[in-house]
Scaffold this motif. Structure first.
Motif, PDB file in Angstrom:
ATOM      1  N   SER A   1      46.991  81.422  31.204  1.00 27.59           N
ATOM      2  CA  SER A   1      48.018  81.380  30.375  1.00 27.59           C
ATOM      3  C   SER A   1      48.225  82.916  29.891  1.00 27.59           C
ATOM      4  O   SER A   1      49.271  83.409  29.784  1.00 27.59           O
ATOM      5  CB  SER A   1      48.187  80.214  29.477  1.00 27.59           C
ATOM      6  N   LEU A   2      47.276  83.233  29.140  1.00 28.43           N
ATOM      7  CA  LEU A   2      47.055  84.704  28.568  1.00 28.43           C
ATOM      8  C   LEU A   2      47.409  85.586  29.620  1.00 28.43           C
ATOM      9  O   LEU A   2      48.064  86.415  29.496  1.00 28.43           O
ATOM     10  CB  LEU A   2      45.959  84.840  27.906  1.00 28.43           C
ATOM     11  N   ARG A   3      46.939  85.675  30.724  1.00 24.81           N
ATOM     12  CA  ARG A   3      47.087  86.530  31.931  1.00 24.81           C
ATOM     13  C   ARG A   3      48.411  86.403  32.264  1.00 24.81           C
ATOM     14  O   ARG A   3      48.929  87.530  32.373  1.00 24.81           O
ATOM     15  CB  ARG A   3      46.163  86.153  32.902  1.00 24.81           C
TER      16      ARG A   3
ATOM     17  N   LEU B   1      43.556  78.413  29.091  1.00 22.30           N
ATOM     18  CA  LEU B   1      44.002  79.286  27.964  1.00 22.30           C
ATOM     19  C   LEU B   1      43.992  80.593  28.680  1.00 22.30           C
ATOM     20  O   LEU B   1      44.888  81.488  28.455  1.00 22.30           O
ATOM     21  CB  LEU B   1      43.268  79.336  26.787  1.00 22.30           C
ATOM     22  N   LEU B   2      42.955  81.045  29.395  1.00 15.99           N
ATOM     23  CA  LEU B   2      42.899  82.473  30.021  1.00 15.99           C
ATOM     24  C   LEU B   2      44.046  82.625  31.085  1.00 15.99           C
ATOM     25  O   LEU B   2      44.629  83.632  31.005  1.00 15.99           O
ATOM     26  CB  LEU B   2      41.362  82.716  30.641  1.00 15.99           C
TER      27      LEU B   2
ATOM     28  N   LEU C   1      50.930  85.602  30.523  1.00 15.95           N
ATOM     29  CA  LEU C   1      52.056  85.969  29.373  1.00 15.95           C
ATOM     30  C   LEU C   1      51.827  87.496  29.115  1.00 15.95           C
ATOM     31  O   LEU C   1      52.685  88.131  29.159  1.00 15.95           O
ATOM     32  CB  LEU C   1      51.680  85.305  28.197  1.00 15.95           C
ATOM     33  N   ILE C   2      50.584  88.170  29.537  1.00 15.66           N
ATOM     34  CA  ILE C   2      50.542  89.419  29.483  1.00 15.66           C
ATOM     35  C   ILE C   2      51.041  90.507  30.847  1.00 15.66           C
ATOM     36  O   ILE C   2      51.782  91.309  30.485  1.00 15.66           O
ATOM     37  CB  ILE C   2      49.005  89.963  29.451  1.00 15.66           C
TER      38      ILE C   2
ATOM     39  N   ASP D   1      56.049  80.197  27.222  1.00 17.06           N
ATOM     40  CA  ASP D   1      54.674  80.684  27.268  1.00 17.06           C
ATOM     41  C   ASP D   1      53.827  81.169  26.131  1.00 17.06           C
ATOM     42  O   ASP D   1      52.522  80.768  25.952  1.00 17.06           O
ATOM     43  CB  ASP D   1      54.890  82.026  27.925  1.00 17.06           C
TER      44      ASP D   1
ATOM     45  N   VAL E   1      50.301  79.178  25.186  1.00 15.60           N
ATOM     46  CA  VAL E   1      49.130  79.904  24.976  1.00 15.60           C
ATOM     47  C   VAL E   1      48.553  79.040  23.546  1.00 15.60           C
ATOM     48  O   VAL E   1      47.424  79.171  23.352  1.00 15.60           O
ATOM     49  CB  VAL E   1      49.051  81.298  24.521  1.00 15.60           C
TER      50      VAL E   1
ATOM     51  N   LEU F   1      45.077  77.333  22.745  1.00 15.32           N
ATOM     52  CA  LEU F   1      43.947  77.961  22.119  1.00 15.32           C
ATOM     53  C   LEU F   1      43.745  76.838  21.024  1.00 15.32           C
ATOM     54  O   LEU F   1      42.453  76.771  21.109  1.00 15.32           O
ATOM     55  CB  LEU F   1      44.592  79.281  21.344  1.00 15.32           C
TER      56      LEU F   1
END
Length: 173
Positions: A154-156, A151-152, A158-159, A86, A90, A94
């Motif tokens: 994937s970030l969501r 990207l967003l 991951l978080i 993950d 990201v 990015l």
């Protein structure tokens, strides 16, 4: 945001598809005209190269991002834990977003310079190519939007500690 990027990507693919059909018709018409009438259609090579091929190549980039169908090398990724995968996703998204954005920014300047000087190709028929110079940065800007959207997502994921939607749905949304 994802729906907007998907719709925009589909629109870009539709334009690229039109460009492919136009290339087919124009090149076939030029070949037939040369064979039958011994007359070449003036400026066809420039129109095909400056307008249609550029649209065919750069406009579908966003769809590739949305479908996650770009070329990838997963040798290392396949042998690490899911959380590291993950993080790799990201970082990759990015870097992709930054690269597309940088290329778009650079080619916007090329397009503006071409607009300023009203660039054209001289031949049997003077073909203005300054309008075509905007096609590449448009494709790159939409690809930047698509990559940023992914990207967003994937970030969501991951978080939140969840898995992002699988990208093994080749060719569909």
């Amino acid at each position: 945001m994802e729906r907007f990027a998907t719709a925009l990507s589909r629109g870009m693919v539709a334009i690229a598809g039109f460009s492919i059909v136009a290339m087919l018709v124009l090149v076939a018409g030029d070949v037939i005209s040369r064979a039958v009438l011994n007359i070449a259609i003036p400026g066809i090579d420039t129109v095909v190269a400056a307008y249609l091929m550029v649209a065919t190549i750069f406009l579908p980039l966003a769809m590739l991002e949305m479908l996650e169908e770009n070329i990838s090398v997963d040798i290392l990724r396949d042998h690490v834990p899911d959380v590291v995968k993950d993080v790799f996703d990201v970082i990759g998204r990015l870097l992709t977003t930054i690269l597309y954005g940088l290329l778009a920014w650079l080619y916007v300047h090329v397009a503006l310079e071409s607009f300023e000087i009203r660039e054209f190709v001289t031949g049997t028929w003077d073909v203005p190519i300054w309008p075509a110079r905007i096609i590449m940065p448009i494709g790159l800007l939409v690809a930047t939007l698509a990559a940023g959207t992914k990207l967003l997502v994937s970030l969501r994921a991951l978080i939140a500690g969840s898995k992002p939607p699988s990208h093994h749905t080749t060719g569909t949304f």
